[in-house]
Scaffold this active site. Structure first.
Site, mmCIF file in Angstrom:
data_model
loop_
_atom_site.group_PDB
_atom_site.id
_atom_site.type_symbol
_atom_site.label_atom_id
_atom_site.label_comp_id
_atom_site.label_asym_id
_atom_site.label_seq_id
_atom_site.Cartn_x
_atom_site.Cartn_y
_atom_site.Cartn_z
ATOM 1 C CB SER A 146 0.588 65.073 43.979
ATOM 2 O OG SER A 146 -0.465 66.002 43.826
ATOM 3 C CB THR A 147 -2.097 63.810 40.176
ATOM 4 O OG1 THR A 147 -2.246 65.190 40.479
ATOM 5 C CG2 THR A 147 -3.239 63.347 39.290
ATOM 6 C CG HIS A 161 -0.100 67.225 47.170
ATOM 7 N ND1 HIS A 161 0.593 67.483 46.000
ATOM 8 C CD2 HIS A 161 0.768 67.508 48.177
ATOM 9 C CE1 HIS A 161 1.811 67.910 46.286
ATOM 10 N NE2 HIS A 161 1.943 67.924 47.605
ATOM 11 C CG MET A 165 0.569 68.657 37.859
ATOM 12 S SD MET A 165 -1.116 69.226 37.522
ATOM 13 C CE MET A 165 -1.862 67.686 36.993
ATOM 14 C CG ASP A 215 5.414 69.451 47.536
ATOM 15 O OD1 ASP A 215 6.398 69.950 48.112
ATOM 16 O OD2 ASP A 215 4.414 69.002 48.132
#
Length: 283
Positions: A98-99, A124, A217, A220
């Site tokens: 993600s991030t 993401h 973050m 998940d």
């Protein structure tokens, strides 16, 4: 447009700052070593749509500036030996991020040879960014990288990036393994969801797979990675020191889903070593 491009290039290359991108500029090429957050433009000027956009922008701004900037080490691309004969198509790698994950995933993929087993990636991102991201990776990496489409087969030398707002899952038929790319409800707060991918890999190919969870973050992917591990997969998590956000890898590590925790510049070597040692095809 030229002035905007010059500014973004300067930020991406020289100043690894947390960055919020609104819209999808054609020149955007994901070279940042910082946290990148994506926000779609308002679809209309209605009060409801503008309120949604402002709420999302506020939330993303707060989240972005709570993250830490992380300059990842430059990695020297090396040629690695893997079995000369083609590795079985059933062997594959599933990556979730993600991030900060756009750059982290690049660091892993660019060191892998063109005949490496198939890799499935959930990053993401909203719609409109994943295809550009896949095209960018395809220009850099030795493997063929594309945005996943419904029915794509699992083939050596191919990387499939989950499309924005579409879950990526693994399935099988009489001919072997393939993927589904379909819209669906959010899982673990996301679509595409890392957990959704990992659960499907655990069901259809766990003993012949590797699960990798990178910077991001939230949590998940943690439960899905644990399921993969319990079903026989080898699992890797990015370490805290090289994460932009040590959220997803931490959650996975704390529940025992991570067998080996590594800095980002060591993960591709670990993948190559594992694939070579566990390939059933002799040289």
């Amino acid at each position: 447009m030229l002035e905007e491009r010059t500014l973004l290039d300067d930020i991406f290359i020289h100043h690894p700052l947390p960055t919020i991108v609104v819209g999808a500029p054609k020149f955007f090429d994901f070279r940042s070593k910082s946290a990148i957050t994506y926000i779609n433009k308002p679809s209309s000027f209605s009060e409801q749509e503008l309120s949604r956009f402002l709420n999302e922008l506020t939330q993303k701004t707060i989240q972005t500036f709570e993250t830490k900037s992380c300059i990842l080490p430059r990695i020297k691309i090396q040629q690695h030996d893997i079995p000369k004969k083609q590795i079985q198509s059933e062997q594959l790698v599933a990556i979730g991020a993600s991030t900060g994950g756009t750059n982290a995933t690049l660091q892993v993929l660019k060191n892998l040879p063109k005949n490496f087993p198939c890799i499935l990636v959930v990053q993401h991102m909203p719609p409109g960014f994943t295809r550009q991201y896949a095209e960018r990776l395809n220009r850099i990496c030795q493997m063929h990288v594309k945005e996943a489409e419904e029915g794509d087969r699992i083939q050596n030398g191919v990387v499939l990036i989950a499309a924005g707002n579409r879950h990526l899952t693994l399935d099988h038929d009489i001919y072997g393994l393939f993927v589904h790319s379909k819209e669906g409800d959010k899982v673990s707060g996301h679509c595409p969801s890392v957990d959704t991918l990992f659960y499907s890999v655990a069901k259809h190919a766990a003993k012949n797979s590797i699960g990798v969870i990178l910077t991001g973050m939230g949590r998940d992917g943690a439960d899905g990675l644990l399921t993969m591990k319990k079903n026989g997969a080898f699992t890797i998590g990015q370490n805290e020191e090289t994460c932009v956000v040590y959220g997803m890898p931490r959650a996975a590590y704390e529940i025992g889903a991570v067998q080996k925790q590594l800095p980002i510049d060591k993960i591709s070597d670990a993948l190559l070593t594992y694939v070579k040692e566990h390939s059933s095809i002799s040289e």
